[in-house]
Scaffold this motif. Structure first.
Motif, PDB file in Angstrom:
ATOM      1  N   LEU A  83      64.624  13.554  24.307  1.00  0.00           N
ATOM      2  CA  LEU A  83      65.545  13.936  23.240  1.00  0.00           C
ATOM      3  C   LEU A  83      65.937  15.388  23.452  1.00  0.00           C
ATOM      4  CD1 LEU A  83      66.987  13.540  20.497  1.00  0.00           C
ATOM      5  CD2 LEU A  83      64.825  14.211  19.399  1.00  0.00           C
ATOM      6  N   ASN A  84      67.239  15.659  23.495  1.00  0.00           N
ATOM      7  CA  ASN A  84      67.761  17.015  23.642  1.00  0.00           C
ATOM      8  C   ASN A  84      68.603  17.366  22.417  1.00  0.00           C
ATOM      9  OD1 ASN A  84      66.833  17.508  26.401  1.00  0.00           O
ATOM     10  ND2 ASN A  84      68.375  16.010  26.996  1.00  0.00           N
ATOM     11  N   LEU A  85      68.370  18.532  21.855  1.00  0.00           N
ATOM     12  CA  LEU A  85      69.147  19.035  20.724  1.00  0.00           C
ATOM     13  C   LEU A  85      69.777  20.369  21.122  1.00  0.00           C
ATOM     14  CD1 LEU A  85      66.604  18.338  17.826  1.00  0.00           C
ATOM     15  CD2 LEU A  85      68.536  16.909  18.544  1.00  0.00           C
ATOM     16  N   PHE A  86      71.096  20.473  20.965  1.00  0.00           N
ATOM     17  CA  PHE A  86      71.838  21.661  21.367  1.00  0.00           C
ATOM     18  C   PHE A  86      72.538  22.277  20.158  1.00  0.00           C
ATOM     19  CE2 PHE A  86      71.987  18.546  24.833  1.00  0.00           C
ATOM     20  CZ  PHE A  86      71.431  19.268  25.880  1.00  0.00           C
ATOM     21  N   PHE A  87      72.511  23.590  20.095  1.00  0.00           N
ATOM     22  CA  PHE A  87      73.198  24.301  19.027  1.00  0.00           C
ATOM     23  C   PHE A  87      73.807  25.576  19.608  1.00  0.00           C
ATOM     24  CE2 PHE A  87      72.903  27.539  15.508  1.00  0.00           C
ATOM     25  CZ  PHE A  87      74.013  27.079  14.810  1.00  0.00           C
ATOM     26  N   GLU A  88      75.147  25.696  19.484  1.00  0.00           N
ATOM     27  CA  GLU A  88      75.846  26.884  19.961  1.00  0.00           C
ATOM     28  C   GLU A  88      76.666  27.450  18.812  1.00  0.00           C
ATOM     29  OE1 GLU A  88      76.291  25.812  24.693  1.00  0.00           O
ATOM     30  OE2 GLU A  88      78.083  25.686  23.427  1.00  0.00           O
ATOM     31  N   ASN A  89      76.604  28.791  18.636  1.00  0.00           N
ATOM     32  CA  ASN A  89      77.334  29.406  17.536  1.00  0.00           C
ATOM     33  C   ASN A  89      77.569  30.878  17.851  1.00  0.00           C
ATOM     34  OD1 ASN A  89      77.807  30.617  14.707  1.00  0.00           O
ATOM     35  ND2 ASN A  89      77.715  28.417  14.278  1.00  0.00           N
ATOM     36  N   ASP A  90      78.734  31.377  17.439  1.00  0.00           N
ATOM     37  CA  ASP A  90      79.029  32.780  17.721  1.00  0.00           C
ATOM     38  C   ASP A  90      78.428  33.728  16.685  1.00  0.00           C
ATOM     39  OD1 ASP A  90      80.701  31.956  15.696  1.00  0.00           O
ATOM     40  OD2 ASP A  90      82.499  32.884  16.499  1.00  0.00           O
ATOM     41  N   LEU A  91      77.780  33.195  15.635  1.00  0.00           N
ATOM     42  CA  LEU A  91      77.065  34.070  14.714  1.00  0.00           C
ATOM     43  C   LEU A  91      75.913  34.791  15.415  1.00  0.00           C
ATOM     44  CD1 LEU A  91      76.920  32.055  11.367  1.00  0.00           C
ATOM     45  CD2 LEU A  91      78.247  34.108  11.868  1.00  0.00           C
ATOM     46  N   PHE A  92      75.412  34.193  16.515  1.00  0.00           N
ATOM     47  CA  PHE A  92      74.399  34.885  17.313  1.00  0.00           C
ATOM     48  C   PHE A  92      74.952  36.210  17.837  1.00  0.00           C
ATOM     49  CE2 PHE A  92      72.833  30.438  17.894  1.00  0.00           C
ATOM     50  CZ  PHE A  92      71.556  30.624  17.367  1.00  0.00           C
ATOM     51  N   SER A  93      76.270  36.273  18.013  1.00  0.00           N
ATOM     52  CA  SER A  93      76.924  37.494  18.508  1.00  0.00           C
ATOM     53  C   SER A  93      77.650  38.239  17.398  1.00  0.00           C
ATOM     54  CB  SER A  93      77.912  37.137  19.626  1.00  0.00           C
ATOM     55  OG  SER A  93      77.251  36.503  20.702  1.00  0.00           O
ATOM     56  N   GLN A  94      77.348  37.893  16.134  1.00  0.00           N
ATOM     57  CA  GLN A  94      77.903  38.580  14.966  1.00  0.00           C
ATOM     58  C   GLN A  94      79.422  38.429  14.864  1.00  0.00           C
ATOM     59  OE1 GLN A  94      75.656  39.925  12.747  1.00  0.00           O
ATOM     60  NE2 GLN A  94      74.175  39.059  14.174  1.00  0.00           N
ATOM     61  N   THR A  95      79.945  37.252  15.253  1.00  0.00           N
ATOM     62  CA  THR A  95      81.358  36.959  15.063  1.00  0.00           C
ATOM     63  C   THR A  95      81.489  35.565  14.453  1.00  0.00           C
ATOM     64  OG1 THR A  95      81.649  35.988  17.277  1.00  0.00           O
ATOM     65  CG2 THR A  95      81.989  38.376  17.060  1.00  0.00           C
ATOM     66  N   ASP A  96      82.699  35.207  14.066  1.00  0.00           N
ATOM     67  CA  ASP A  96      82.952  33.879  13.498  1.00  0.00           C
ATOM     68  C   ASP A  96      84.395  33.516  13.821  1.00  0.00           C
ATOM     69  OD1 ASP A  96      82.461  31.537  12.225  1.00  0.00           O
ATOM     70  OD2 ASP A  96      82.390  32.355  10.194  1.00  0.00           O
ATOM     71  N   GLN A  97      84.647  33.152  15.094  1.00  0.00           N
ATOM     72  CA  GLN A  97      86.016  32.927  15.549  1.00  0.00           C
ATOM     73  C   GLN A  97      85.994  32.235  16.899  1.00  0.00           C
ATOM     74  OE1 GLN A  97      87.390  36.966  15.827  1.00  0.00           O
ATOM     75  NE2 GLN A  97      86.229  37.398  17.658  1.00  0.00           N
ATOM     76  N   GLN A  98      87.193  31.828  17.389  1.00  0.00           N
ATOM     77  CA  GLN A  98      87.344  31.201  18.700  1.00  0.00           C
ATOM     78  C   GLN A  98      86.472  29.937  18.784  1.00  0.00           C
ATOM     79  OE1 GLN A  98      89.841  32.338  20.539  1.00  0.00           O
ATOM     80  NE2 GLN A  98      90.126  33.978  19.062  1.00  0.00           N
ATOM     81  N   TYR A  99      85.705  29.760  19.868  1.00  0.00           N
ATOM     82  CA  TYR A  99      84.742  28.651  19.900  1.00  0.00           C
ATOM     83  C   TYR A  99      83.589  29.075  19.009  1.00  0.00           C
ATOM     84  CZ  TYR A  99      80.959  25.670  21.638  1.00  0.00           C
ATOM     85  OH  TYR A  99      79.893  24.795  21.730  1.00  0.00           O
TER      86      TYR A  99
END
Length: 365
Positions: free
Chosen positions: A49-65
């Motif tokens: 079982l693989n679970l993936f989570f990608e988010n730009d909040l890790f980089s302190q933004t909220d835009q684009q991908y």
């Protein structure tokens, strides 16, 4: 004469010692290869079982991908995509077309592992301005992509071929707006106001192929290894059409015998194998990695807009590159990894490059 016999004896003794040393080294290398292959064989009977989570909040933004999630299930090793009776008949018949994907030449004695991958995922894209309610012609469209995927992985010790078919919906049916609003409400963030301008509903089809090849593998000590994995492939469909190539370098303690960490790209659904030293008493490891991927993009629905209807679009960049730096840890049947990804500009009017974080958790059942 006595001196000559003494020198001859020393030469014979040194030759014998050298021969024994070579034999010992060869035996150790053979045992190491055997242990690694045995470690890989042990996990072939497990579901992963693989679970993936990608988010730009890790980089302190909220835009684009701005967000990507996926869950995938990797089957145990199957004897053949064609003959294994655990697969439905229709699938076995369809799989006859996939035999050229085996990463070995016909007649080769190299052992091949074959697995089937089932996945469910969602991606969402938003412009920079969260407050605007009208279309900004210089910024990317609002868009979502909800899909299910079926993949086939064939691998040897150092090569992996991945073929995946993704089928889903772009537009309001992707539920990207609802999912983002739910998360923003839970975390107390302001909602994005322009989702009424998102791309229209469209059935999305994507065929993806990627080949990975471990071209270098070295040992710096008993537990510290390094390797270099090259990859190349492409995507075809109304969602995305591109060619890509790149590489990943890894170094650390007890590298897993997989093909690196690449969350939402084909081939990222690896098993969590035993470590390359094959020692059951030393079942944890940690390593760092650096990855690069370059793409020649011919079509991107999230920038080019809907295929059959007029919609918001921007002028995309043909060449796009990603750089990711991360760390991964393995313990027993678990693997946890995190990477930060920097992506070059994807369209001509984009203000700057973009970055986001990628978190992956894998478990062998």
């Amino acid at each position: 004469m006595a001196l000559s016999r003494h020198i001859s004896s020393r030469i014979i003794l040194n030759a014998a010692l050298f021969s024994l040393l070579c034999t010992a080294v060869q035996a150790e290398e053979t045992q190491e290869i055997f242990s690694e292959q045995q470690a890989i064989t042990e996990v072939r009977e497990r579901w992963v079982l693989n679970l993936f989570f990608e988010n730009d909040l890790f980089s302190q933004t909220d835009q684009q991908y701005t967000n990507g999630v996926r869950a995938s299930w990797v089957s145990p090793d199957i004897d053949s995509f064609i003959d294994d009776e655990r697969l439905p008949l229709w699938m076995r018949q369809a799989n006859r077309l996939l035999t050229p994907l085996d990463p070995v030449a016909p007649g080769s004695r190299e052992e091949v592992s074959r697995r089937v991958v089932f996945s469910l995922g969602q991606k969402m894209y938003t412009p920079d301005d969260s407050e605007g309610t009208s279309i900004d012609p210089d910024d990317r469209p609002y868009a979502g992509w909800l899909y299910a995927g079926l993949g086939y992985h064939t691998r040897t010790l150092n090569r992996l071929n991945s073929f995946e078919v993704n089928l889903g919906m772009v537009g309001p049916a992707s539920l990207a707006e609802e999912f983002q609003n739910l998360v923003h409400d839970m975390r107390g963030f302001d909602r994005f106001n322009g989702w009424d301008n998102q791309l229209h509903n469209e059935l999305g089809v994507q065929l993806v192929y990627e080949h990975k090849n471990r071209v270098f593998q070295g040992r710096l000590s008993d537990t510290i290894q390094q390797d270099l994995i090259l990859h190349g492939g492409g995507s075809l469909g109304n969602v995305a059409t591109y060619l890509n190539t790149g590489a990943q370098y890894r170094i650390g303690r007890n590298l897993p015998a997989d093909f690196g960490t690449s969350a939402l790209r084909p081939g990222g659904d690896n098993s969590v194998p035993a470590h390359t030293n094959g020692k059951s008493t030393d079942n944890w490891g940690m390593h760092g990695f650096v990855s690069m991927d370059g793409r020649w993009v011919l079509h991107d629905i999230f920038l080019d807009g809907n295929t059959f209807r007029s919609s918001h679009s921007v002028d995309k960049e043909a060449l796009v590159g990603d750089l990711s730096i991360g760390v991964a840890a393995t313990f027993d049947r678990w693997k946890l990894s995190y990477a930060n990804i920097w992506r070059s500009k994807q369209f001509k009017s984009q203000a700057s490059s973009h970055s986001y974080g990628s978190l992956t958790v894998s478990y062998s059942l």
